[in-house]
Scaffold this motif. Structure first.
Motif, PDB file in Angstrom:
ATOM      1  N   HIS A  38      -2.950  12.533   5.817  1.00 28.70           N
ATOM      2  CA  HIS A  38      -4.279  11.922   5.694  1.00 28.70           C
ATOM      3  C   HIS A  38      -4.212  10.653   4.853  1.00 28.70           C
ATOM      4  CE1 HIS A  38      -8.656  11.703   5.288  1.00 28.70           C
ATOM      5  NE2 HIS A  38      -8.462  11.496   3.996  1.00 28.70           N
ATOM      6  N   SER A  39      -3.494  10.700   3.759  1.00 29.31           N
ATOM      7  CA  SER A  39      -3.378   9.537   2.879  1.00 29.31           C
ATOM      8  C   SER A  39      -2.681   8.384   3.578  1.00 29.31           C
ATOM      9  CB  SER A  39      -2.606   9.921   1.612  1.00 29.31           C
ATOM     10  OG  SER A  39      -2.308   8.791   0.833  1.00 29.31           O
ATOM     11  N   GLU A  40      -1.591   8.674   4.289  1.00 26.67           N
ATOM     12  CA  GLU A  40      -0.856   7.609   4.978  1.00 26.67           C
ATOM     13  C   GLU A  40      -1.720   6.964   6.051  1.00 26.67           C
ATOM     14  OE1 GLU A  40       3.672   9.464   4.538  1.00 26.67           O
ATOM     15  OE2 GLU A  40       2.395  10.010   6.237  1.00 26.67           O
ATOM     16  N   TRP A  41      -2.478   7.774   6.781  1.00 19.45           N
ATOM     17  CA  TRP A  41      -3.323   7.214   7.837  1.00 19.45           C
ATOM     18  C   TRP A  41      -4.416   6.333   7.248  1.00 19.45           C
ATOM     19  CZ3 TRP A  41      -4.508   5.136  12.021  1.00 19.45           C
ATOM     20  CH2 TRP A  41      -5.802   5.094  12.513  1.00 19.45           C
ATOM     21  N   GLN A  42      -5.038   6.761   6.170  1.00 19.38           N
ATOM     22  CA  GLN A  42      -6.094   5.960   5.569  1.00 19.38           C
ATOM     23  C   GLN A  42      -5.564   4.611   5.098  1.00 19.38           C
ATOM     24  OE1 GLN A  42      -9.331   6.441   5.358  1.00 19.38           O
ATOM     25  NE2 GLN A  42      -9.325   8.440   6.334  1.00 19.38           N
ATOM     26  N   ARG A  43      -4.389   4.611   4.469  1.00 22.22           N
ATOM     27  CA  ARG A  43      -3.823   3.349   3.977  1.00 22.22           C
ATOM     28  C   ARG A  43      -3.317   2.471   5.126  1.00 22.22           C
ATOM     29  NH1 ARG A  43       0.658   5.084   0.532  1.00 22.22           N
ATOM     30  NH2 ARG A  43       0.254   7.237   1.194  1.00 22.22           N
ATOM     31  N   LEU A  44      -2.801   3.099   6.180  1.00 21.43           N
ATOM     32  CA  LEU A  44      -2.365   2.326   7.338  1.00 21.43           C
ATOM     33  C   LEU A  44      -3.551   1.617   7.979  1.00 21.43           C
ATOM     34  CD1 LEU A  44       0.209   1.826   9.134  1.00 21.43           C
ATOM     35  CD2 LEU A  44      -0.735   3.554  10.662  1.00 21.43           C
ATOM     36  N   ARG A  45      -4.664   2.312   8.094  1.00 13.78           N
ATOM     37  CA  ARG A  45      -5.861   1.696   8.665  1.00 13.78           C
ATOM     38  C   ARG A  45      -6.353   0.545   7.792  1.00 13.78           C
ATOM     39  NH1 ARG A  45     -11.705   3.516   8.141  1.00 13.78           N
ATOM     40  NH2 ARG A  45     -12.740   1.962   9.407  1.00 13.78           N
ATOM     41  N   LEU A  46      -6.290   0.724   6.473  1.00 13.74           N
ATOM     42  CA  LEU A  46      -6.685  -0.351   5.562  1.00 13.74           C
ATOM     43  C   LEU A  46      -5.770  -1.561   5.734  1.00 13.74           C
ATOM     44  CD1 LEU A  46      -8.313  -1.498   3.227  1.00 13.74           C
ATOM     45  CD2 LEU A  46      -6.895  -0.174   1.650  1.00 13.74           C
ATOM     46  N   ALA A  47      -4.463  -1.331   5.864  1.00 13.01           N
ATOM     47  CA  ALA A  47      -3.522  -2.430   6.075  1.00 13.01           C
ATOM     48  C   ALA A  47      -3.818  -3.153   7.387  1.00 13.01           C
ATOM     49  CB  ALA A  47      -2.093  -1.905   6.072  1.00 13.01           C
ATOM     50  N   PHE A  48      -4.169  -2.399   8.431  1.00 11.09           N
ATOM     51  CA  PHE A  48      -4.502  -3.011   9.713  1.00 11.09           C
ATOM     52  C   PHE A  48      -5.732  -3.921   9.581  1.00 11.09           C
ATOM     53  CE2 PHE A  48      -7.171  -2.869  13.518  1.00 11.09           C
ATOM     54  CZ  PHE A  48      -6.313  -3.415  14.458  1.00 11.09           C
ATOM     55  N   CYS A  49      -6.739  -3.435   8.874  1.00  8.66           N
ATOM     56  CA  CYS A  49      -7.956  -4.238   8.693  1.00  8.66           C
ATOM     57  C   CYS A  49      -7.638  -5.534   7.959  1.00  8.66           C
ATOM     58  CB  CYS A  49      -9.008  -3.434   7.928  1.00  8.66           C
ATOM     59  SG  CYS A  49      -9.604  -1.972   8.807  1.00  8.66           S
ATOM     60  N   LEU A  50      -6.770  -5.473   6.962  1.00 10.72           N
ATOM     61  CA  LEU A  50      -6.394  -6.675   6.217  1.00 10.72           C
ATOM     62  C   LEU A  50      -5.609  -7.644   7.095  1.00 10.72           C
ATOM     63  CD1 LEU A  50      -5.380  -5.062   2.814  1.00 10.72           C
ATOM     64  CD2 LEU A  50      -7.178  -6.763   3.126  1.00 10.72           C
ATOM     65  N   CYS A  51      -4.702  -7.105   7.898  1.00 10.98           N
ATOM     66  CA  CYS A  51      -3.843  -7.958   8.722  1.00 10.98           C
ATOM     67  C   CYS A  51      -4.605  -8.587   9.887  1.00 10.98           C
ATOM     68  CB  CYS A  51      -2.654  -7.164   9.250  1.00 10.98           C
ATOM     69  SG  CYS A  51      -1.489  -6.670   7.967  1.00 10.98           S
ATOM     70  N   LEU A  53       0.815  -1.210   0.000  1.00 11.29           N
ATOM     71  CA  LEU A  53       0.000   0.000   0.000  1.00 11.29           C
ATOM     72  C   LEU A  53       0.854   1.267   0.000  1.00 11.29           C
ATOM     73  CD1 LEU A  53      -2.810  -1.124   2.464  1.00 11.29           C
ATOM     74  CD2 LEU A  53      -3.040  -0.705   0.020  1.00 11.29           C
ATOM     75  N   GLY A  54       2.115   1.125  -0.382  1.00 12.56           N
ATOM     76  CA  GLY A  54       2.978   2.289  -0.551  1.00 12.56           C
ATOM     77  C   GLY A  54       3.443   2.932   0.728  1.00 12.56           C
ATOM     78  N   LEU A  55       3.487   2.175   1.831  1.00 15.59           N
ATOM     79  CA  LEU A  55       3.902   2.719   3.116  1.00 15.59           C
ATOM     80  C   LEU A  55       5.287   2.233   3.522  1.00 15.59           C
ATOM     81  CD1 LEU A  55       0.479   2.287   4.963  1.00 15.59           C
ATOM     82  CD2 LEU A  55       1.420   4.392   3.996  1.00 15.59           C
ATOM     83  N   HIS A  56       6.083   1.802   2.560  1.00 16.38           N
ATOM     84  CA  HIS A  56       7.415   1.268   2.849  1.00 16.38           C
ATOM     85  C   HIS A  56       8.342   2.324   3.436  1.00 16.38           C
ATOM     86  CE1 HIS A  56       7.184   2.770  -1.308  1.00 16.38           C
ATOM     87  NE2 HIS A  56       8.358   3.290  -1.050  1.00 16.38           N
TER      88      HIS A  56
END
Length: 722
Positions: free
Chosen positions: A334-347, A318-321
């Motif tokens: 804002h973009s980083e937080w939204q993608r981090l939350r999405l990654a958390f939901c997947l994990c 998700l581009g958070l490397h």
């Protein structure tokens, strides 16, 4: 748009009459992606926050035992005809409400990393750099055989300084305990001889002499346990070459025998200084939190770790490397937080949950947008449902249902909802430019920008657009101690940075008219007769406000594991004030009525009160006339909050001194609201104000007179005008 009928059941909502909604007839499919659109004030968040999460909370309250429900004030009730098909758990976290913690703690890998370093890493002595180790009693024999080999060894119990200074009484006590030999300053002596002349600096009790291997395992283990009982966790092995091997229960250097003490995960997580000496390969634990996701993944790859690397892989996808594991969540864009939350939901790998995301697609572009769409699809394939509050065309395409809320109703869209074209002529400033230059921690900057225009900040996700605004531009404009300098032709600038999270206060207080309104009631004929001071007509002061709800009109109940339940105050019935205060009126309205009226109505009521009317005129062109004066500002949506903050900061009129910095303007916004805000920014530019906005929305970029691209040159981050 995906028009196929989802196979799963639906959440069905019928007949809502809340928050500006007149009628709702919505079917949200479970096990699929849905998209909900609506401008601020349209009521779409009533469905998402108050109806979905509110109904879930109501069911929670119904599940409580009577004794647990005892003392509840009122009850949570959502004004709908029916809500059915809700899943057991709803995960709604508004993009503005970022929790505390770091990237690693939020993703749940902090303790996993600490455990992996403890089990797979090695310790180095802070004194000599030698290898340090700690052994359980059961591990000692195996470690001795690995380092010394099979043969005869002596198990020693070192006495601490206080015990070693015991003198004759010590030797007698050891004899009575059954020991016959001690090692004194490196020489083994018998206890049954003459001990009167002994004054040793170092004493080790000889616990046993035995051979490793064979059938001596139980005897070896008992000897180690005895040694540790005497030495409070320490045990030494003397080999046939007279070399000492520390085999302590606590971490000890195998070269100089320095003890580092007990080790644990908590020691690593609380940043104990000793943790600086724990390594995997050549990578120290103390650097792990500072390193990026990509570097930590490379470190773990050498050890074969899998669990943490699965989480890191989701972040990379998700581009958070580029995120450091120890970066506080509050500093994410804002973009980083939204993608981090999405990654958390997947994990989390959970199923049967309804997830609601706001602007998660529109906050990224290019290849990252495809990655986010794929992640949302995987979340659904895992047995969950997803609702997107996102006007991006890609979000609408992957949704099986798209609902638009407007004019008090909702309708299902059959075609994509697009943004209208741009008809206004682009304002490119008046020819005056200003310069920003310098080289520092952010990178190198040397740009010239038009004054009195909209300027776009563009670059790949994670390139540093947010930090460019907050760490370089803002400090330079405010003339703080920074390596970056802004050269402006205007007087000292007024810098405005709209906040995404506003503190709790009423709109009346935010506009600064709560004091003159209170004085208006205090000087009214009935107010003079009753003699109440002006503070009695304010919700931020005690005295006249309702004591049960502290002037909020609603009372809250803390339910521990889910959001607080709110209900209308049973004492004041939502009016916020004591009954005697409500007797005082102005033009037939009491102070409770004032808090209920919207901005448009307030301008009419207070038109003859200049100190109030002037401030109300500041927001006249902000399309916020529908907001009631009693609304809490922390409940406003981002578009509403932004327009309010701009109106208040500029006092309704911008000048060439005003510079506005906005990060991630449009994610989650309805197309019509994007048009409204872009039109507002154009008005500001026409009046001479300068707007810097980090957003890749086509409608925003097309209104920009200049663009600043964030990139890298020769490994250094740069900003240049294009």
């Amino acid at each position: 748009m995906n028009t196929g009928e989802p196979a799963g059941p639906f959440i069905r909502i019928r007949g809502a009459r809340e928050g500006g909604l007149q009628a709702v007839d919505v079917d949200i499919p479970l096990g699929a992606i849905s998209c909900v659109l609506g401008p601020s004030g349209s009521g779409h968040r009533v469905v998402l926050e108050r109806i979905l999460s509110g109904e879930s909370r109501a069911r929670y309250m119904q599940a409580l035992a009577p004794s647990q429900r005892e003392g509840l004030v009122g009850g949570f009730r959502v004004d709908v005809d029916s809500v059915s098909g809700l899943p057991p758990v709803i995960n709604y976290l508004h993009g503005n409400k970022i929790p505390s913690g770091t990237v690693a703690s939020y993703m749940g890998i902090e303790r996993l990393l600490a455990h992996h370093f403890l089990t797979r890493g090695h310790w180095r002595c802070p004194s000599c750099g030698g290898r340090c180790a700690a052994y359980r009693a059961e591990e000692v024999e195996g470690a001795v055989r690995a380092q010394v080999g099979d043969g005869q060894v002596t198990v020693l119990a070192p006495l601490r300084e206080s015990a070693a200074s015991g003198g004759p009484s010590l030797w007698g006590e050891l004899r009575r305990a059954g020991f016959v030999r001690v090692r004194i300053d490196g020489e083994i002596s018998r206890l049954d001889g003459d001990t009167s002349s002994w004054s040793p600096e170092r004493v080790e009790v000889v616990v046993d002499r035995l051979r490793t291997g064979g059938d001596s395992g139980r005897r070896f283990l008992e000897a180690i346990r005895s040694a540790r009982a005497i030495s409070r966790g320490a045990s030494l092995i003397l080999d046939s070459n007279e070399r000492i091997w520390p085999m302590n229960q606590s971490l000890t250097c195998q070269v100089c025998a320095r003890e580092l003490g007990d080790i644990s995960q908590d020691m690593l997580l609380r940043e104990d200084p000793r943790a600086e000496h724990l390594y995997i390969e050549e990578h120290p634990w103390s650097q792990t939190r500072k390193e990026t996701v990509r570097i930590v993944d490379a470190v773990l790859a050498a050890t074969g770790e899998q669990i943490v690397r699965l989480v890191l892989a989701e972040l990379c996808q998700l581009g958070l490397h580029h995120l450091p594991l120890g970066q506080p969540l509050s500093t994410l864009s804002h973009s980083e937080w939204q993608r981090l939350r999405l990654a958390f939901c997947l994990c989390s790998r959970m199923a049967g949950i309804l997830y609601v995301f706001e602007g998660v697609v529109s906050c990224v572009e290019g290849a990252l947008r495809s990655a986010v769409l794929g992640a949302l699809q995987r979340l659904v394939e895992g047995g969950n449902a997803v609702v997107l509050v996102d006007a991006a065309s890609e979000a609408q395409r992957i949704a099986s249902r798209v609902w638009e809320f407007s004019e008090g109703r909702c309708r299902a869209l059959g075609d994509l909802l697009h943004l209208g074209g741009i008809e206004d002529e682009l304002h490119a400033g008046d020819g005056v430019c200003w310069q920003l230059a310098g080289e520092g921690a952010w990178g190198k900057i040397d740009i010239r920008l038009p004054q009195g225009a909209i300027i776009g900040i563009v670059g790949e996700s994670g390139s540093g657009k947010t930090r460019f605004l907050l760490d370089a531009v803002e400090p330079a404009l405010r003339e703080k101690n920074t390596p970056y300098r802004a050269l402006l032709s205007a007087r000292k600038p007024r810098v405005h940075v709209p906040l995404r999270a506003l503190g709790r206060q009423t709109l009346l207080e935010a506009l600064g008219i709560h004091v003159p309104v209170a004085e208006l009631f205090a000087t009214a004929p009935m107010g003079v007769e009753l003699g109440y001071p002006s503070e009695f007509y304010r919700t931020d002061k005690s005295g006249g406000r309702c004591p049960a709800c502290s002037g909020r009109g609603r009372t809250a109940l803390d339910l521990d594991f889910i959001e607080d339940v709110e209900s209308i105050c049973s004492v004041c019935a939502g009016s916020r004030f004591r009954d005697e205060v409500l007797q005082v009126t102005y033009r037939g309205l009491h102070v409770g009525h004032v808090l209920e009226m919207n901005l448009g109505r307030a301008r009419q009521v207070f038109a003859r009160q200049k100190n109030i009317a002037n401030r109300l005129r500041w927001v006249e062109h902000s399309d916020l006339d529908y907001l009631p004066l009693g609304v809490d500002t922390d409940q406003l949506e981002w578009g509403e909050s932004l327009r309010l903050q701009l109106a208040m900061a500029l006092k309704g009129k911008a000048s060439d001194r005003d510079l506005i910095l906005i990060d991630h303007l449009t994610p989650g916004m309805h197309p019509r609201e994007v048009e409204q805000i872009v039109s507002l920014l154009k008005r500001i530019a026409l009046m001479g104000g300068t707007v810097l906005v980090a957003d890749a929305h086509p409608h925003v970029l097309s209104a920009c007179a200049a663009l600043v691209r964030i990139g890298r040159e020769n490994g250094q981050r740069t900003a240049r005008t294009i």
